[in-house]
Scaffold this motif. Structure first.
Motif, PDB file in Angstrom:
ATOM      1  N   LEU A  37       0.857  -1.187   0.000  1.00  0.00           N
ATOM      2  CA  LEU A  37       0.000   0.000   0.000  1.00  0.00           C
ATOM      3  C   LEU A  37       0.888   1.229   0.000  1.00  0.00           C
ATOM      4  O   LEU A  37       1.650   1.455   0.939  1.00  0.00           O
ATOM      5  N   VAL A  38       0.789   2.023  -1.066  1.00  0.00           N
ATOM      6  CA  VAL A  38       1.586   3.244  -1.174  1.00  0.00           C
ATOM      7  C   VAL A  38       0.907   4.363  -0.385  1.00  0.00           C
ATOM      8  O   VAL A  38      -0.284   4.625  -0.556  1.00  0.00           O
ATOM      9  N   THR A  39       1.662   5.012   0.492  1.00  0.00           N
ATOM     10  CA  THR A  39       1.145   6.144   1.257  1.00  0.00           C
ATOM     11  C   THR A  39       1.695   7.483   0.755  1.00  0.00           C
ATOM     12  O   THR A  39       1.181   8.530   1.121  1.00  0.00           O
ATOM     13  N   GLN A  40       2.733   7.422  -0.090  1.00  0.00           N
ATOM     14  CA  GLN A  40       3.276   8.636  -0.718  1.00  0.00           C
ATOM     15  C   GLN A  40       4.088   8.219  -1.936  1.00  0.00           C
ATOM     16  O   GLN A  40       4.911   7.307  -1.854  1.00  0.00           O
ATOM     17  N   GLY A  41       3.851   8.871  -3.046  1.00  0.00           N
ATOM     18  CA  GLY A  41       4.622   8.583  -4.252  1.00  0.00           C
ATOM     19  C   GLY A  41       4.046   7.450  -5.081  1.00  0.00           C
ATOM     20  O   GLY A  41       2.847   7.159  -5.040  1.00  0.00           O
ATOM     21  N   LYS A 101       6.878   6.263  -0.082  1.00  0.00           N
ATOM     22  CA  LYS A 101       6.596   5.623   1.196  1.00  0.00           C
ATOM     23  C   LYS A 101       5.512   4.579   0.972  1.00  0.00           C
ATOM     24  O   LYS A 101       4.500   4.862   0.332  1.00  0.00           O
ATOM     25  N   PHE A 102       5.740   3.385   1.506  1.00  0.00           N
ATOM     26  CA  PHE A 102       4.719   2.347   1.358  1.00  0.00           C
ATOM     27  C   PHE A 102       4.830   1.317   2.468  1.00  0.00           C
ATOM     28  O   PHE A 102       5.871   1.156   3.106  1.00  0.00           O
ATOM     29  N   LEU A 103       3.713   0.634   2.688  1.00  0.00           N
ATOM     30  CA  LEU A 103       3.665  -0.485   3.620  1.00  0.00           C
ATOM     31  C   LEU A 103       3.813  -1.780   2.836  1.00  0.00           C
ATOM     32  O   LEU A 103       3.130  -1.996   1.827  1.00  0.00           O
ATOM     33  N   GLN A 104       4.715  -2.625   3.310  1.00  0.00           N
ATOM     34  CA  GLN A 104       4.923  -3.947   2.728  1.00  0.00           C
ATOM     35  C   GLN A 104       4.447  -4.969   3.763  1.00  0.00           C
ATOM     36  O   GLN A 104       4.955  -5.007   4.886  1.00  0.00           O
ATOM     37  N   ILE A 105       3.478  -5.776   3.374  1.00  0.00           N
ATOM     38  CA  ILE A 105       2.808  -6.700   4.296  1.00  0.00           C
ATOM     39  C   ILE A 105       2.913  -8.114   3.737  1.00  0.00           C
ATOM     40  O   ILE A 105       2.604  -8.339   2.559  1.00  0.00           O
ATOM     41  N   TRP A 106       3.351  -9.045   4.584  1.00  0.00           N
ATOM     42  CA  TRP A 106       3.430 -10.444   4.167  1.00  0.00           C
ATOM     43  C   TRP A 106       2.447 -11.280   4.980  1.00  0.00           C
ATOM     44  O   TRP A 106       2.395 -11.174   6.209  1.00  0.00           O
ATOM     45  N   ILE A 119      -4.520  -4.043  14.207  1.00  0.00           N
ATOM     46  CA  ILE A 119      -4.706  -2.722  13.619  1.00  0.00           C
ATOM     47  C   ILE A 119      -3.341  -2.066  13.445  1.00  0.00           C
ATOM     48  O   ILE A 119      -2.528  -2.048  14.387  1.00  0.00           O
ATOM     49  N   HIS A 120      -3.090  -1.543  12.254  1.00  0.00           N
ATOM     50  CA  HIS A 120      -1.896  -0.729  12.021  1.00  0.00           C
ATOM     51  C   HIS A 120      -2.352   0.684  11.687  1.00  0.00           C
ATOM     52  O   HIS A 120      -3.114   0.887  10.729  1.00  0.00           O
ATOM     53  N   GLN A 121      -1.897   1.644  12.461  1.00  0.00           N
ATOM     54  CA  GLN A 121      -2.306   3.035  12.282  1.00  0.00           C
ATOM     55  C   GLN A 121      -1.429   3.706  11.233  1.00  0.00           C
ATOM     56  O   GLN A 121      -0.198   3.695  11.341  1.00  0.00           O
ATOM     57  N   ILE A 122      -2.053   4.307  10.225  1.00  0.00           N
ATOM     58  CA  ILE A 122      -1.315   4.948   9.130  1.00  0.00           C
ATOM     59  C   ILE A 122      -1.232   6.459   9.312  1.00  0.00           C
ATOM     60  O   ILE A 122      -0.153   7.048   9.257  1.00  0.00           O
ATOM     61  N   GLU A 123      -2.381   7.101   9.518  1.00  0.00           N
ATOM     62  CA  GLU A 123      -2.430   8.561   9.672  1.00  0.00           C
ATOM     63  C   GLU A 123      -3.347   8.917  10.828  1.00  0.00           C
ATOM     64  O   GLU A 123      -4.353   8.254  11.072  1.00  0.00           O
ATOM     65  N   GLY A 124      -3.023  10.026  11.514  1.00  0.00           N
ATOM     66  CA  GLY A 124      -3.900  10.536  12.553  1.00  0.00           C
ATOM     67  C   GLY A 124      -3.883   9.692  13.805  1.00  0.00           C
ATOM     68  O   GLY A 124      -2.980   8.885  14.042  1.00  0.00           O
TER      69      GLY A 124
END
Length: 232
Positions: A67-71, A113-118, A185-190
């Motif tokens: 999941l890309v959070t920036q770029g 910036k991105f999240l890499q999840i396995w 739960i993984h918090q991304i923003e806020g």
């Protein structure tokens, strides 16, 4: 029972071109008390410099979500997929019996910036597959990944679901949990308030077991975004 994993408690590796925070043991970071949670094996919070990235490397028997959070990510794999993954879109690559891929920052000036999840699959081998989709930024809980790909979700080889949580100021969502399952739960923003007494900030995570209800609330001025895993 809710166990919080604060952002500053994660493993950390900085290679110059890559700055990465590891929720669970990964690479040179090893913590026997944090080897994963149910089938969730990796959450890496990666920052990649312009014109750099992960050279071609192999995977097998792993479900890999990005999941890309920036770029933007420039993706290329041995199955012939050549894709760009922009901010907000989800990618699910099922490695199956084996696949090679590369992931690069698609920009020569902007940070990625991105999240890499396995996720460990419940079926070994098979033909690799690739899925990519934007699910928007609707307020509430949006299903992203399910075992059967129902209702337009991405299909994964595991008894689990991944949901996107977006709440504006004053919003509350309630999830009817199953005490026999586990949730993360993984918090991304806020900032997110979980079950009235647990506060999660950006980068924080929460392992949830033996709960009947999950109450998710945003009492801050800015919107909040998180991902919620429903795990066997």
């Amino acid at each position: 029972m809710i166990t919080v994993r604060k952002a500053n408690q994660r493993g950390h590796a900085n290679f110059g071109w890559l700055d990465s925070y590891h929720t669970f043991s990964f690479g040179s970071y090893y913590d026997p008390t944090h080897m994963g949670f149910s089938h969730l094996r990796v959450i890496n919070d990666d920052t990649v410099a312009p014109n750099t990235g992960f050279d071609t490397h192999g995977h097998r028997d792993m479900e890999i979500i990005s999941l890309v959070t920036q770029g933007r990510i420039a993706h290329k794999d041995s199955a012939g997929n050549i894709k760009e993954l922009p901010k907000g879109e989800y990618q699910l690559m099922s490695a199956g019996a084996g696949i090679y891929h590369s992931e690069f920052n698609a920009s020569d000036k902007d940070t990625l910036k991105f999240l890499q999840i396995w996720i460990q699959p419940n079926k070994q081998g098979g033909k690799p597959s690739y899925q990519q989709k934007a699910f928007g930024e609707n307020t509430g809980i949006t299903p992203i990944v399910t075992p059967n790909g129902e209702h337009g979700t991405l299909a994964i080889k595991q008894d689990m679901q991944l949901m996107q949580v977006i709440l504006e100021k004053g919003n509350t969502e309630t999830v009817n949990a199953n005490r026999e399952r586990r949730y993360y739960i993984h918090q991304i923003e806020g900032t997110l308030t979980l079950n009235d007494n647990t506060t999660l900030n950006s980068g924080d995570g929460a392992m949830i077991e033996s709960e009947d209800t999950l109450t998710l609330h945003n009492d801050q001025d800015q919107h909040t975004k998180a991902i919620l895993f429903d795990l066997a």
